[in-house]
Design a protein around this motif. Structure first.
Motif, short mmCIF file in Angstrom:
data_model
loop_
_atom_site.label_atom_id
_atom_site.label_comp_id
_atom_site.label_asym_id
_atom_site.label_seq_id
_atom_site.Cartn_x
_atom_site.Cartn_y
_atom_site.Cartn_z
N THR A 196 0.85 -1.19 0.00
CA THR A 196 0.00 0.00 0.00
C THR A 196 0.89 1.25 0.00
OG1 THR A 196 -0.01 0.08 2.40
CG2 THR A 196 -1.80 -1.16 1.34
N GLN A 203 1.01 3.46 2.25
CA GLN A 203 1.60 3.57 3.59
C GLN A 203 2.81 2.64 3.73
OE1 GLN A 203 -0.29 1.60 6.95
NE2 GLN A 203 -0.45 3.59 7.97
N ASP A 204 2.67 1.40 3.28
CA ASP A 204 3.77 0.45 3.40
C ASP A 204 4.94 0.83 2.51
OD1 ASP A 204 2.43 -1.04 5.26
OD2 ASP A 204 1.55 -2.42 3.80
N PHE A 224 8.72 1.59 3.90
CA PHE A 224 9.67 0.55 3.51
C PHE A 224 11.10 0.85 4.02
CE2 PHE A 224 12.61 -1.60 0.64
CZ PHE A 224 12.05 -2.85 0.51
N GLY A 225 11.57 2.05 3.73
CA GLY A 225 12.94 2.42 4.13
C GLY A 225 13.10 2.47 5.64
N ARG A 227 11.48 0.61 7.77
CA ARG A 227 11.54 -0.76 8.29
C ARG A 227 12.96 -1.30 8.19
NH1 ARG A 227 10.11 -6.55 6.64
NH2 ARG A 227 9.44 -7.35 8.64
N ARG A 247 6.93 3.85 12.47
CA ARG A 247 7.05 4.01 11.02
C ARG A 247 5.69 4.19 10.37
NH1 ARG A 247 9.08 -1.57 11.37
NH2 ARG A 247 7.51 -2.98 10.55
N ARG A 248 4.65 3.60 10.97
CA ARG A 248 3.31 3.81 10.43
C ARG A 248 2.88 5.26 10.64
NH1 ARG A 248 0.43 -0.71 12.86
NH2 ARG A 248 2.13 -1.90 12.02
N GLN A 278 -4.10 3.50 2.41
CA GLN A 278 -4.32 2.06 2.23
C GLN A 278 -4.53 1.67 0.78
OE1 GLN A 278 -3.65 0.02 4.70
NE2 GLN A 278 -3.27 1.85 5.92
N ARG A 334 8.08 8.62 0.09
CA ARG A 334 8.93 7.47 0.42
C ARG A 334 10.40 7.88 0.46
NH1 ARG A 334 8.92 2.40 -3.65
NH2 ARG A 334 10.01 3.93 -4.93
N VAL A 362 13.11 8.56 4.83
CA VAL A 362 14.36 8.11 5.44
C VAL A 362 15.26 9.29 5.83
CG1 VAL A 362 14.34 5.87 4.30
CG2 VAL A 362 15.43 7.80 3.16
N ALA A 388 14.51 0.02 -4.18
CA ALA A 388 14.75 -0.68 -2.92
C ALA A 388 16.19 -0.46 -2.45
CB ALA A 388 14.48 -2.17 -3.09
N LEU A 400 16.65 2.88 -1.00
CA LEU A 400 16.03 3.04 0.33
C LEU A 400 16.80 2.31 1.42
CD1 LEU A 400 12.33 2.73 -0.80
CD2 LEU A 400 13.35 4.73 0.27
N GLY A 401 17.86 1.61 1.01
CA GLY A 401 18.72 0.99 2.01
C GLY A 401 18.67 -0.52 2.05
N ALA A 402 18.00 -1.14 1.08
CA ALA A 402 17.88 -2.61 1.09
C ALA A 402 19.13 -3.26 0.53
CB ALA A 402 16.66 -3.03 0.28
N ARG A 424 12.06 -9.20 -0.40
CA ARG A 424 10.95 -8.31 -0.07
C ARG A 424 10.38 -7.57 -1.28
NH1 ARG A 424 12.91 -5.88 5.37
NH2 ARG A 424 12.74 -7.72 6.69
N ARG A 445 1.88 -8.25 2.60
CA ARG A 445 1.79 -7.05 3.42
C ARG A 445 2.41 -7.28 4.79
NH1 ARG A 445 -3.70 -4.32 4.07
NH2 ARG A 445 -2.33 -2.95 5.22
N ALA A 491 6.00 -7.06 4.74
CA ALA A 491 6.54 -5.70 4.63
C ALA A 491 6.50 -4.96 5.96
CB ALA A 491 5.74 -4.92 3.60
N ARG A 492 5.75 -5.49 6.89
CA ARG A 492 5.60 -4.76 8.16
C ARG A 492 6.72 -5.08 9.13
NH1 ARG A 492 -0.73 -4.54 8.43
NH2 ARG A 492 -0.94 -2.58 7.34
#
Lengths: 379, 272
Positions: A111, A113-114, A118-119, A121, A130-131, A148, A166, A170, B172, B175-177, B185, B268, B271-272
Motif C-alpha cells: 500500500t 503507507q507500506d 519501507f525504508g 523498516r 514508522r506507520r 491504504q 517514500r 528516510v 529498494a 532506500l537501504g535494502a 521483499r 503485506r 513488509a511490516r
C-alpha cells in the motif's frame, strides 16, 4: 484518474522531519559505455539546501550523473563528495539519499503507507513509529486519505507523490529526482512541480533534479547546470543562465535564440539586419569582421515597412504570442514574438516587408562556428 | 462465427474429457456388468502405495523448492545485471525439452553408477545418498530439477519482464535494502504469480513423470501405478492414475487460489 487535491503540506509533519542538508561536490567524473563517453570530466558544486537542476538534451549524460551520485552506477574516474566524504564506492543502500525515479517505482504489492514505511523498516524503526511517520508524510504530499491504496489504485501524479514521500521518509541528506514529472500530464506536472519546490524550500533539503525541460528547470531551481555531450557547459542561476549564457549551446538550449550574421566594427558595435548596436564587451571579443550575433526573440521589434530589409516568411501561433519568422537579405532567418491577436500580429503576414529593430541591450557576438561566449570583462 | 467457436471449444473439450471419462468408467467397472469402487478400495491395499505416493510428493516438493531457489536469483540477476546472457541461459534451460529421457537415464547410470565417472572416482559422493535408503532418489530429484528448468525459466522470465524489475530494485537499493532483502521483499512478492505457476508446472511434471523413474528403477508413484496395473489389476492402475491426477489438480487449485488473492496479506505482513 486525475489529481484533484491541492498541495497542503502540514506543518506538523514538516516539524517531525529531521533533514540534514548535505553539501555535494562532484570532481572530474568520467563515465564511458564502450566507445560512448557519457560523462567527460564533470565538476559540480551543490551547496547545502539548494535545488540544482541538471538540464540537457537526451543522451547528454544527466541521468548517468544522477545515477552515479545515487550509487546505481559507478564512475570510471572522479569523486562524489558529500560533506567532503568521498562516497564514489559506497553502496547505494548506504548513501543516505532519497530518490524519485522517472518510471513509476512504487512496490506494487504494498500500500502507499507500506511503500513510504519501507525504508524505515529497513532502518529497524518500530512498527508504530514508522506507520505514524508514513501517515505524516502522506499528509505532507496531500495523500493522507490514500494510505491504504495500492499503486494500481493511484493516478500517475499520486504515485509520484507517494514516491516523493517514500524518498523523504528516510530523512536523506540529498534528494535525487530523475525526471519525476516527465510521465505526467501537463496540469498535474505543473502542480507537482510547484509542490516539489515548496517542499524542498520548507525542508531545506539539498536536491538534484534531472530534467530535459528548460521551463521546468528555470522555474524551480536555485541553480541550473546545463549539460552537453557529457560536460557541464554552465552552472548558474536561472536568470544568469538566460541573460549571460556561457556558450552558444546554452544560449540556444535555454530559451529561444536567433543566430544571425553581423559585421563587427572596431568601435565595439555590430551591424546586423540594418541596425548598429553595441556588443557585449569582453576580453574575448572577436576581431572586427564577420560574426554570429545572438539575439533573443523578445528583444526584437518587427516594423512593417514597404522598403523593409526582411520579408515575413511564416507565422506560428503559440497561444499568448505568435512567432513570426522572416528572411533577411543574406537568406538567413530571424524570428520574433508578437502578441497574438494584436494589430501587429494581424499585419505581419507572409510576404509583408519589415524592418527588424533590436532593443538597446548590448548584443552577444561570437566568431562564426565558435561555441564559447565570453563575458569575462563585461560588467 | 459463434458456431465455429463453440465447435472448436467442444471438440477440444471432448479431446480432454473423453479419455478421462473412459478411464474413470473403466476403473469403476465391476466383475459383472455393474460398476463399483472396488478397484479404488483395493488400490490402498497393494503394497507400496503409500511409499510411492509419499516419494512422489516429496520429489515434487523438493523439485519445486530447488528449482525456484536456483532460478529466482538466476533470472533476477540475468535481468538486472547480465541481460546479454539471457538468450544463452534460455537456450541451456530449454535443452531438457529436446533431450530424450532415455538418453538422460543412460547418462545418469553411466555417470553415477558404481563404474561411472563420478561413482568410481568419488565413492564418498554416495555416502549421504545412502541415508535415504533409496540411492537413486536424490539423483532423480536433481534430474527433475533439470527437467523443470524450461517451464521455470520461461515463466519467471516473463514475470520479471512484466514488473519493471530494474526500477523496483533500484528503488529498494536506494532506500537501504541489501541485495538479499531486495530479492526477498521486492522481487519475490511481486513475482508471486509466476513463481506459483512455475512451482505448479514443475510439481505436476514430477507427479506424472514415468520414463526416467522407470528406467532408473525409482520407486515413485507412477512406477507403482504401472506395476500395480500389470501385476494386480489393470483397473487399479487406472484408478491410481486418476488419483494422482486428482491430487495434482487439487494442488494446482490451491496454488492458483493463493496466487490470485490480491491484495496479498502475506506480502503485506512481510513488509511490516
Amino acid at each position: 484518474m486525475t489529481d484533484v487535491s491541492t498541495p497542503s503540506p502540514t506543518l506538523g509533519a514538516l516539524a517531525n522531519l529531521d533533514v540534514a542538508a548535505g553539501a555535494v561536490r562532484l570532481e572530474g567524473l568520467r563515465r564511458t559505455f564502450g566507445k560512448v563517453t557519457a560523462l567527460d570530466g564533470v565538476d559540480l558544486d551543490i551547496p547545502p539546501g539548494q535545488l540544482v537542476s541538471l538540464l540537457g538534451p537526451s543522451g547528454c549524460g544527466k541521468t548517468t550523473l544522477l545515477r552515479i551520485v545515487a550509487g546505481l552506477d559507478f564512475a570510471d574516474a572522479g569523486k562524489v563528495l558529500v560533506d567532503d566524504r568521498d562516497i564514489a564506492r559506497v553502496a547505494p543502500s548506504k548513501r543516505d539519499m532519497g530518490m524519485v525515479f522517472q518510471a513509476y517505482s512504487l512496490f506494487p504489492n504494498l500500500t502507499a503507507q507500506d511503500n513510504v514505511a519501507f525504508g524505515l523498516r529497513l532502518r529497524k524503526v518500530s512498527a508504530a513509529k514508522r506507520r505514524r511517520r508514513a501517515d505524516e508524510l502522506l499528509e505532507l504530499v496531500s495523500l493522507g486519505e490514500k494510505a491504504q491504496h495500492y499503486p494500481h489504485q493511484l493516478s500517475g501524479g499520486q504515485q509520484q507523490r507517494v514516491a516523493l514521500a517514500r524518498a523523504l521518509a528516510v530523512e536523506p541528506r540529498v534528494l535525487l529526482l530523475d525526471e519525476p514529472l516527465s510521465a505526467l500530464d501537463a496540469v498535474v506536472r505543473l502542480q507537482l512541480r510547484d509542490e516539489i519546490r515548496s517542499l524542498q524550500t520548507r525542508l531545506g533539503i539539498t536536491t538534484l533534479f534531472v530534467t530535459h525541460d528548460q521551463e521546468e528547470a528555470l522555474s524551480i531551481s536555485d541553480q541550473v547546470a546545463v549539460l552537453n555531450a557529457g560536460q557541464v557547459e554552465q552552472c548558474a542561476s536561472p536568470a544568469e543562465l538566460y541573460s549571460r549564457p556561457a556558450t552558444t549551446f546554452v544560449a540556444a538550449f535555454v530559451g529561444a535564440m536567433n543566430r544571425v550574421a553581423g559585421q563587427l566594427r572596431s568601435d565595439a558595435t555590430v551591424e546586423v539586419a540594418g541596425n548598429v548596436r553595441p556588443v557585449v564587451r569582453s576580453a574575448g571579443l572577436p576581431e572586427p569582421g564577420l560574426v554570429t550575433v545572438l539575439v533573443r526573440p523578445e528583444t526584437i521589434t518587427l516594423v512593417p515597412h514597404e522598403n523593409g530589409v526582411a520579408v515575413v516568411q511564416r507565422t506560428s501561433f503559440r497561444g499568448p504570442v505568435t512567432r513570426v519568422t522572416s528572411v533577411l537579405p543574406d537568406e538567413s532567418e530571424i524570428f520574433a514574438d508578437v502578441s497574438s491577436g494584436s494589430r501587429k500580429a494581424n499585419v505581419l503576414q507572409p510576404g509583408v516587408r519589415i524592418n527588424v529593430e533590436f532593443d538597446d541591450q548590448p548584443l552577444m557576438v561570437v566568431r562564426p562556428g565558435e561555441n564559447k561566449i565570453d563575458f569575462s570583462e563585461h560588467g | 462465427m459463434r458456431y465455429a467457436r463453440w465447435t472448436v471449444l467442444g471438440l477440444a473439450g471432448l479431446f480432454f474429457v473423453l479419455p478421462l471419462g473412459a478411464s474413470i468408467e473403466f476403473s469403476l467397472r465391476d466383475k459383472g456388468n455393474g460398476h463399483s469402487f472396488s478397484a479404488w478400495r483395493q488400490m490402498f491395499d497393494v503394497p507400496g502405495f503409500t511409499d510411492g505416493l509419499v516419494t512422489s510428493l516429496i520429489l515434487a516438493l523438493g523439485t519445486m523448492i530447488l528449482v525456484l531457489a536456483l532460478m529466482i536469483p538466476t533470472v533476477a540477476w540475468l535481468h538486472l545485471r547480465l541481460p546479454r546472457w539471457r538468450r544463452t541461459v534460455e537456450t541451456i534451460c530449454i535443452l531438457p525439452l529436446v533431450i530424450p529421457p532415455v538418453a538422460l537415464a543412460i547418462s545418469i547410470t553411466g555417470t553415477f553408477g558404481a563404474d561411472g565417472v563420478v561413482g568410481k572416482q568419488t565413492p564418498w559422493f554416495f555416502t549421504p545418498i545412502t541415508l535415504f535408503g533409496q540411492q537413486i532418489l536424490p539423483i532423480l530429484l536433481l534430474e527433475y530439477v533439470v527437467l523443470a528448468l524450461p517451464f521455470t525459466y520461461r515463466t519467471l522470465d516473463a514475470g520479471m519482464s512484466s514488473i519493471s524489475a530494474a526500477t523496483l530494485v533500484e528503488a529498494a537499493r536506494n532506500l537501504g535494502a541489501s541485495w538479499p532483502t531486495t530479492l526477498l521483499r521486492v522481487i519475490v512478492p511481486n513475482l508471486r504469480t509466476p513463481i506459483l505457476s512455475a512451482a505448479i508446472l514443475g510439481g505436476a511434471m514430477v507427479l506424472g513423470e514415468l520414463t526416467l523413474a522407470l528406467l532408473l528403477f525409482a520407486p515413485t508413484f507412477p512406477v507403482w501405478t504401472i506395476n500395480a496395473g500389470a501385476q494386480a489389476d489393470p483397473k487399479i492402475g487406472v484408478a491410481a492414475s486418476m488419483l494422482i491426477l486428482l491430487v495434482s489438480w487439487i494442488l494446482l487449485m490451491m496454488m492458483s487460489l493463493l496466487g490470485s488473492h490480491r491484495p496479498n496479506k502475506l506480502a503485506r505482513r512481510a513488509a511490516r
